[in-house]
Design an enzyme around this catalytic site. Structure first.
Site, PDB file in Angstrom:
ATOM      1  N   GLU A  70       0.963  -1.134   0.502  1.00  0.00           N
ATOM      2  CA  GLU A  70       0.087   0.215  -0.324  1.00  0.00           C
ATOM      3  C   GLU A  70       0.944   1.683  -0.176  1.00  0.00           C
ATOM      4  OE1 GLU A  70      -1.405   0.786   4.333  1.00  0.00           O
ATOM      5  OE2 GLU A  70      -1.724  -1.699   3.891  1.00  0.00           O
ATOM      6  N   CYS A 108       4.269   8.481   1.492  1.00  0.00           N
ATOM      7  CA  CYS A 108       4.299   7.386   2.232  1.00  0.00           C
ATOM      8  C   CYS A 108       5.097   6.283   1.688  1.00  0.00           C
ATOM      9  CB  CYS A 108       3.082   7.562   3.437  1.00  0.00           C
ATOM     10  SG  CYS A 108       3.952   6.559   4.765  1.00  0.00           S
ATOM     11  N   CYS A 168       6.776  -6.879   7.160  1.00  0.00           N
ATOM     12  CA  CYS A 168       8.245  -6.680   7.495  1.00  0.00           C
ATOM     13  C   CYS A 168       8.114  -7.156   8.517  1.00  0.00           C
ATOM     14  CB  CYS A 168       7.854  -5.264   8.391  1.00  0.00           C
ATOM     15  SG  CYS A 168       8.715  -4.041   9.589  1.00  0.00           S
ATOM     16  N   CYS A 183       8.190  -4.765  15.658  1.00  0.00           N
ATOM     17  CA  CYS A 183       7.339  -3.964  16.827  1.00  0.00           C
ATOM     18  C   CYS A 183       5.688  -4.611  16.928  1.00  0.00           C
ATOM     19  CB  CYS A 183       7.391  -2.775  15.907  1.00  0.00           C
ATOM     20  SG  CYS A 183       8.671  -1.775  15.537  1.00  0.00           S
ATOM     21  N   CYS A 228       2.599  -2.755  15.802  1.00  0.00           N
ATOM     22  CA  CYS A 228       2.413  -2.098  14.797  1.00  0.00           C
ATOM     23  C   CYS A 228       1.868  -3.253  13.910  1.00  0.00           C
ATOM     24  CB  CYS A 228       3.986  -2.016  13.737  1.00  0.00           C
ATOM     25  SG  CYS A 228       3.559  -1.582  12.227  1.00  0.00           S
ATOM     26  N   GLY A 259       7.489  -1.608   6.224  1.00  0.00           N
ATOM     27  CA  GLY A 259       8.610  -2.296   6.154  1.00  0.00           C
ATOM     28  C   GLY A 259       9.862  -1.044   6.771  1.00  0.00           C
ATOM     29  N   SER A 280      12.477   6.884   7.179  1.00  0.00           N
ATOM     30  CA  SER A 280      12.538   6.367   9.013  1.00  0.00           C
ATOM     31  C   SER A 280      13.205   5.309   9.330  1.00  0.00           C
ATOM     32  CB  SER A 280      10.455   6.655   8.569  1.00  0.00           C
ATOM     33  OG  SER A 280      10.791   6.291  10.310  1.00  0.00           O
ATOM     34  N   SER A 321      11.825   6.304  14.830  1.00  0.00           N
ATOM     35  CA  SER A 321      11.034   5.918  15.283  1.00  0.00           C
ATOM     36  C   SER A 321      11.811   5.432  16.789  1.00  0.00           C
ATOM     37  CB  SER A 321      10.338   4.377  15.026  1.00  0.00           C
ATOM     38  OG  SER A 321       9.861   4.539  13.509  1.00  0.00           O
ATOM     39  N   LEU A 322      11.979   5.853  17.506  1.00  0.00           N
ATOM     40  CA  LEU A 322      12.135   6.020  18.982  1.00  0.00           C
ATOM     41  C   LEU A 322      11.386   5.153  19.537  1.00  0.00           C
ATOM     42  CD1 LEU A 322      14.777   6.836  20.775  1.00  0.00           C
ATOM     43  CD2 LEU A 322      14.077   8.682  21.551  1.00  0.00           C
ATOM     44  N   ASN A 349      -2.723   4.678  16.273  1.00  0.00           N
ATOM     45  CA  ASN A 349      -3.331   4.481  15.430  1.00  0.00           C
ATOM     46  C   ASN A 349      -3.958   3.231  15.474  1.00  0.00           C
ATOM     47  OD1 ASN A 349      -5.464   4.544  13.290  1.00  0.00           O
ATOM     48  ND2 ASN A 349      -4.258   5.474  12.357  1.00  0.00           N
ATOM     49  N   CYS A 365       0.426   2.577   9.486  1.00  0.00           N
ATOM     50  CA  CYS A 365       0.481   1.230   8.829  1.00  0.00           C
ATOM     51  C   CYS A 365       0.182  -0.345   8.894  1.00  0.00           C
ATOM     52  CB  CYS A 365       1.728   1.294   9.581  1.00  0.00           C
ATOM     53  SG  CYS A 365       3.587   1.257   9.224  1.00  0.00           S
TER      54      CYS A 365
HETATM   55  N1  SAH Z   1      10.209   0.821   9.321  1.00  0.00           N
HETATM   56  C1  SAH Z   1      10.596   1.778   9.437  1.00  0.00           C
HETATM   57  C2  SAH Z   1       8.920   2.957   8.848  1.00  0.00           C
HETATM   58  C3  SAH Z   1       8.123   2.077   8.674  1.00  0.00           C
HETATM   59  S1  SAH Z   1       6.765   2.644   9.739  1.00  0.00           S
HETATM   60  C4  SAH Z   1       9.950   2.542  11.755  1.00  0.00           C
HETATM   61  O1  SAH Z   1      10.227   1.871  12.185  1.00  0.00           O
HETATM   62  O2  SAH Z   1      10.450   3.640  10.997  1.00  0.00           O
HETATM   63  C5  SAH Z   1       6.665   3.528  10.156  1.00  0.00           C
HETATM   64  C6  SAH Z   1       5.741   5.222  11.844  1.00  0.00           C
HETATM   65  O3  SAH Z   1       4.803   4.725  11.705  1.00  0.00           O
HETATM   66  C7  SAH Z   1       6.906   4.586  12.588  1.00  0.00           C
HETATM   67  O4  SAH Z   1       7.296   5.311  13.272  1.00  0.00           O
HETATM   68  C8  SAH Z   1       5.712   3.185  12.846  1.00  0.00           C
HETATM   69  O5  SAH Z   1       6.465   2.786  14.512  1.00  0.00           O
HETATM   70  C9  SAH Z   1       4.983   3.749  13.308  1.00  0.00           C
HETATM   71  N2  SAH Z   1       3.677   3.289  13.727  1.00  0.00           N
HETATM   72  C10 SAH Z   1       3.014   1.965  13.568  1.00  0.00           C
HETATM   73  N3  SAH Z   1       1.913   1.380  13.722  1.00  0.00           N
HETATM   74  C11 SAH Z   1       1.418   2.571  13.943  1.00  0.00           C
HETATM   75  C12 SAH Z   1      -0.155   3.192  14.718  1.00  0.00           C
HETATM   76  N4  SAH Z   1      -0.650   1.878  14.315  1.00  0.00           N
HETATM   77  N5  SAH Z   1      -0.408   4.095  14.886  1.00  0.00           N
HETATM   78  C13 SAH Z   1       1.041   5.172  15.391  1.00  0.00           C
HETATM   79  N6  SAH Z   1       2.150   4.830  14.417  1.00  0.00           N
HETATM   80  C14 SAH Z   1       2.378   3.366  14.396  1.00  0.00           C
END
Ligand code: SAH
Length: 357
Positions: free
Chosen positions: A92, A105, A112, A116, A119, A170, A202, A225-226, A301, A342
């Site tokens: 997507e 985006c 992936c 996390c 996610c 990813g 990112s 992504s901290l 989200n 995401c």
């Molecule tokens: N792998 C990379 C890029 C993809 S994720 C990364 O981790 O940065 C893009 C961003 O969306 C990341 O900051 C991720 O932590 C965040 N993200 C993933 N799921 C989410 C959710 N359900 N709500 C809000 N942000 C989310």
């Protein structure tokens, strides 16, 4: 043999390929102009190329397209696309209209590996890297949609993609060669010309790749992504933290900022009761103190498959950071009504989440 997609080629690689086959290097620029500026997707229509070159191109390259399965537009103008790839896997792409331009985006992998816990992308089991062309075609397709939308006003800046965030499904640093070729293609002055400073990659924190990226000394932005102010919380949310704990991550970030003189973005999703207390904000402020960058606070989200809830203390958290002189912003949300977060559309499509599209 299956022909190679022309959209895999950076200008430099196309020049090398042409020269090796006794064609003029300069034609690569003409081809880029046809594909990305004039939107001509047929070698036969590239009128300033020689007959021999056109034949050679047709024999060696394919001008392919991505199969668009679903296109959903949300009330706020967000457009979410679902594509089917040649091997039937789906990805997507999301377009987010902003005050400063049209931001896309981009997805870099099918599924992936980073797992996390908050996610939706990790719910998609099959994983492979996207080819460069599969990323380029995400932009090309959106550009086509925007061109049609602004057909009567083609000079409107909104008629084309101007910003890219590599924040789709990813981990870009897990597929860096292809991602970097993609960035080179969309950035090239003979094509879309999307400025490096308008592109953001990112990462969840793959430390050695952050160092490699810093050493490229590019103007492309980096976001981290901290999502947590300490190892205890981050270990629970992001398994990558066990390989590269926060101290190592922060050291890599400092190296990047020092080396490139660019500001860093820290992304921090606020999840109820997990990382959103006043104490967490104070810890976060200490962690990022003195680093040239800012914290982007993002409302979580919610994903049906996991227990995490959106924080109800977002503005309090923001205020604490402000009081402690941290540069922080609250990120606007996009496409909530079409689940633009995401992995959510794709996960739904594959029936992993219970909702129907
Ligand atoms: N792998 C990379 C890029 C993809 S994720 C990364 O981790 O940065 C893009 C961003 O969306 C990341 O900051 C991720 O932590 C965040 N993200 C993933 N799921 C989410 C959710 N359900 N709500 C809000 N942000 C989310």
């Amino acid at each position: 043999m299956k022909k190679n997609s022309i959209f895999n080629y950076t200008l430099e690689n196309l020049e090398i390929f042409l020269e090796k086959n006794n064609f003029k290097k300069f034609s690569a620029k003409q081809i880029f102009n046809w594909l990305y500026v004039k939107n001509i997707l047929d070698f036969d229509l590239m009128t300033n190329l020689s007959k021999e070159l056109k034949t050679f191109l047709k024999e060696n390259f394919e001008i392919n397209e991505l199969n668009l399965l679903v296109s959903e537009e949300s009330n706020d103008g967000t457009i979410k696309l679902l594509f089917m790839l040649d091997d039937k896997k789906t990805i997507e792409t999301v377009l987010m209209p902003q005050k400063y331009g049209q931001s896309v985006c981009v997805t870099t992998q099918v599924g992936c590996k980073m797992s996390c816990t908050f996610c939706a992308s990790g719910l998609i089991k099959t994983e492979r890297n996207l080819e460069t062309y599969e990323m380029v075609l995400q932009i090309l397709t959106i550009n086509k949609i925007l061109k049609d939308k602004y057909i009567d006003d083609p000079d409107n800046p909104k008629a084309r993609v101007s910003h890219i965030v590599v924040m789709g499904i990813g981990e870009p640093f897990d597929n860096f060669k292809n991602v970097w070729d993609f960035v080179n293609i969309v950035n090239n002055g003979n094509g879309y010309k999307i400025g490096a400073r308008h592109i953001t990659i990112s990462t969840c924190g793959v430390v050695p790749k952050i160092i490699d990226f810093a050493n490229l000394n590019s103007q492309v932005n980096l976001a981290i992504s901290l999502h947590a102010p300490n190892n205890e919380i981050r270990n629970k949310l992001m398994p990558i933290n066990k390989a590269y704990p926060i101290e190592k991550l922060i050291d890599a970030v400092k190296y990047y900022v020092n080396k490139t003189n660019r500001r860093i973005t820290f992304e921090y999703i606020l999840i109820e009761g997990i990382n959103d207390s006043e104490q967490n904000a104070i810890e976060l402020a200490k962690l990022v103190k003195g680093i040239n960058g800012y914290v982007n606070l993002i409302p979580y989200n919610e994903v049906e498959e996991n227990p995490f809830k959106r924080s109800t203390k977002i503005s309090q958290f923001f205020q604490v950071l402000k009081k402690l002189n941290v540069n922080a912003i609250l990120r606007k949300e996009f496409g909530i009504d079409i689940n633009a977060a995401c992995g959510q559309l794709r996960a739904k499509r594959e029936g992993i989440l219970k909702n129907e599209i």
